[in-house]
Design an enzyme around this catalytic site. Structure first.
Site, short mmCIF file in Angstrom:
data_model
loop_
_atom_site.label_atom_id
_atom_site.label_comp_id
_atom_site.label_asym_id
_atom_site.label_seq_id
_atom_site.Cartn_x
_atom_site.Cartn_y
_atom_site.Cartn_z
N ASN A 7 66.67 13.98 -28.22
CA ASN A 7 66.51 12.44 -27.61
C ASN A 7 66.08 11.78 -29.26
OD1 ASN A 7 66.52 9.97 -27.12
ND2 ASN A 7 64.50 10.19 -25.54
N ARG A 93 71.11 12.84 -25.89
CA ARG A 93 70.59 11.52 -25.44
C ARG A 93 71.46 10.45 -26.03
NH1 ARG A 93 65.24 8.55 -22.74
NH2 ARG A 93 66.52 6.73 -22.35
N HIS A 182 67.88 4.11 -18.56
CA HIS A 182 67.63 5.21 -18.18
C HIS A 182 68.04 6.04 -17.07
CE1 HIS A 182 63.76 2.59 -18.38
NE2 HIS A 182 63.90 3.68 -19.06
N HIS A 210 61.36 2.65 -11.86
CA HIS A 210 61.59 4.00 -13.01
C HIS A 210 60.35 2.81 -14.23
CE1 HIS A 210 62.12 6.38 -16.63
NE2 HIS A 210 61.59 5.54 -17.20
N ASN A 213 57.10 2.94 -20.31
CA ASN A 213 56.81 2.10 -21.12
C ASN A 213 58.06 1.53 -21.03
OD1 ASN A 213 55.88 0.63 -23.83
ND2 ASN A 213 57.23 2.20 -25.05
N ARG A 243 58.58 -4.59 -24.46
CA ARG A 243 59.83 -5.71 -24.66
C ARG A 243 58.78 -6.72 -22.98
NH1 ARG A 243 62.80 -0.78 -22.85
NH2 ARG A 243 63.46 -0.21 -24.87
N ASP A 284 49.82 -0.52 -23.41
CA ASP A 284 49.67 0.62 -22.38
C ASP A 284 48.89 0.22 -21.70
OD1 ASP A 284 48.49 3.61 -22.37
OD2 ASP A 284 49.52 4.53 -24.25
N GLU A 384 63.94 13.65 -17.31
CA GLU A 384 65.24 13.37 -18.10
C GLU A 384 66.20 13.80 -18.57
OE1 GLU A 384 64.65 8.89 -19.22
OE2 GLU A 384 62.42 9.03 -19.01
P1 AMP Z 1 56.61 6.71 -19.90
O1 AMP Z 1 57.31 5.92 -21.10
O2 AMP Z 1 57.51 7.35 -19.54
O3 AMP Z 1 56.02 8.22 -21.16
O4 AMP Z 1 55.14 5.79 -19.48
C1 AMP Z 1 54.22 5.27 -20.38
C2 AMP Z 1 53.19 4.50 -19.82
O5 AMP Z 1 52.81 4.70 -18.63
C3 AMP Z 1 52.12 4.12 -20.62
O6 AMP Z 1 51.90 2.86 -19.94
C4 AMP Z 1 50.60 4.80 -20.34
O7 AMP Z 1 50.31 3.54 -19.88
C5 AMP Z 1 51.54 5.66 -18.86
N1 AMP Z 1 50.30 6.06 -18.54
C6 AMP Z 1 50.44 7.45 -17.91
N2 AMP Z 1 49.54 8.39 -17.33
C7 AMP Z 1 49.07 6.98 -16.69
C8 AMP Z 1 47.95 6.95 -16.22
N3 AMP Z 1 47.34 8.21 -15.60
N4 AMP Z 1 47.44 5.92 -15.31
C9 AMP Z 1 48.56 4.73 -15.83
N5 AMP Z 1 48.89 4.84 -16.90
C10 AMP Z 1 49.71 5.79 -17.32
#
Ligand code: AMP
Length: 399
Positions: A7, A93, A182, A210, A213, A243, A284, A384
């Protein structure tokens, strides 16, 4: 068959090495190359059952990054294969397949040209994806490559749901329409959900959230997508890490007139500086929640906007599917943040949907709603990479 899944982003490469059989798969290693093109680059290689390996050195381009990954894979200490001959295929990807690619396909020169022709529509992703394909041609000549598109699963959208109400010639001439992204995640979850519902895929109607981020929702009927929240690009839809999601297009001119930004700066702002990052202190979710817990009102407001936007899309997609059997949460926030999912569902209580706090625990996979909930709520971890490896195996096996 050992398959390398790549990816490639503009300055990063995520990878997994998977030993695939028709009915099973075994992850051998995964890792990440970051900061490509910057003075100091990083490689983090995580072989299954062995110590993590890290490397810090300049990584000027994707070809160098991929070469370092291949060295790590065959290293006597932290490697997972004896020789590169074991890598029989590479699955990529690829972000945007336009209307050209309703399915994954073997990479040929023609496919490369089609991916290139979509650069204008996907300037942040497709150039890096093609760069990855061209790099593999250099470092693993002769190895078969398969392109798996983020947009393919959404190609079942009916025209009513993918058309923007713009002059029709823009669709005809430039392919301006909703495509959705996605796709590998939505496809994986669409395949898993019926198993938990104890129904055949053709008998199910559900909504996939989904939430990571990048976030997108999709409406699934009989295993096919009928609507999805991302659009021509991944910018449309709910509030995301950086975004904006949906905005009135007239906002752009107003901000540009007032700030002097050009259209590229404006889109960079909508893609990279908006969402949680724009409304609050961080992109985040964990940081935003921590700030809100300390009394930061702006962070709390950002969480409220995030929740409300998702609720609105769920309401809309309940219409799109004609009454959902289930709402499914997945990705970083959907899998880990039980509280955020509960807030979303609590706002839908008028529909008779209810979370069971005893089931809504981190690590629970499957149904997290009460027995009397009108719509079942599920949490299912996404994958994914596996759909990319599966498609790669299937396409290469037929050659
Ligand atoms: P991804 O793009 O699927 O990797 O998701 C990233 C997002 O998931 C970020 O905003 C992280 O803060 C959130 N995230 C991951 N672990 C946790 C958790 N234990 N509690 C709250 N948010 C989380």
């Amino acid at each position: 068959m050992v398959i390398l899944v790549l990816n490639c982003g503009s300055s990063s490469i995520k990878y997994q090495v998977i030993d695939m059989e028709a009915q099973s798969s075994k992850l051998l290693a995964k890792g990440l190359v970051e900061r490509i093109g910057l003075p100091e680059g990083d490689l983090t290689h995580k072989p299954v059952g062995k110590e993590k390996f890290e490397l810090h050195q300049p990584i000027p381009d994707h070809t160098t990054g991929i070469s370092l990954v291949l060295q790590a894979l065959t290293d006597p200490v932290h490697g997972v294969i004896r020789s590169l001959d074991e890598v029989k295929a590479v699955g990529h990807r690829v972000a945007h397949g336009g209307e050209f690619f309703p399915e994954s396909c073997l990479v040929t020169k023609q496919v490369q040209e089609k991916i290139r022709s979509l650069f204008q529509i996907a300037p942040l992703h497709n150039p890096a994806n093609l760069e990855g394909i061209l790099s593999i041609e250099k470092v693993l000549p002769g190895v078969k490559q398969v392109a798996v598109f983020d947009t393919s699963f959404h190609q079942t959208l009916p025209a009513t749901n993918f058309m923007y109400a713009l002059p029709y010639e823009y669709y005809q001439k430039y392919g301006i329409r909703k495509y959705g992204f996605h796709g590998t995640s939505h496809r994986f979850i669409a395949g898993e959900t019926p198993k938990y519902l104890g129904k055949k895929p053709e008998d199910c109607k559900f909504i996939i959230c989904h939430l990571g981020n990048g976030s997108s929702l999709s409406a699934i009927v009989g295993g096919k997508v009928v609507d999805t929240s991302m659009g021509l690009t991944p910018l449309e839809g709910v509030l995301m890490g950086t975004r904006s999601g949906d905005v009135d297009p007239a906002v752009l001119e107003y901000i540009m007139d007032n700030t002097g930004m050009d259209i590229h700066q404006m889109l960079n702002c909508l893609n990279k500086k908006s969402g949680f990052a724009g409304l609050s202190c961080s992109s985040d979710m964990r940081d935003v929640k921590a700030a809100a817990e300390k009394g930061d009102e702006q962070a709390q407001a950002a969480l409220d906007v995030w929740t409300y936007r998702i609720q609105k899309y769920i309401g809309a997609y309940n219409v799109a599917v004609g009454g959902a059997d289930a709402i499914v949460f997945t990705a970083g926030i959907g899998e880990n943040d039980c509280e955020a999912c509960e807030h979303v569902i609590n706002g839908l209580s008028f529909m008779g949907v209810k979370i069971d706090p005893a089931k809504n625990k981190r690590g629970t996979v499957g149904i997290i709603s009460t027995d009397d909930s009108t719509i079942k709520v599920l949490r299912i971890p996404t994958n994914e990479e596996l759909p990319i490896a599966r498609d790669t195996l299937e396409i290469v096996s037929k050659l």
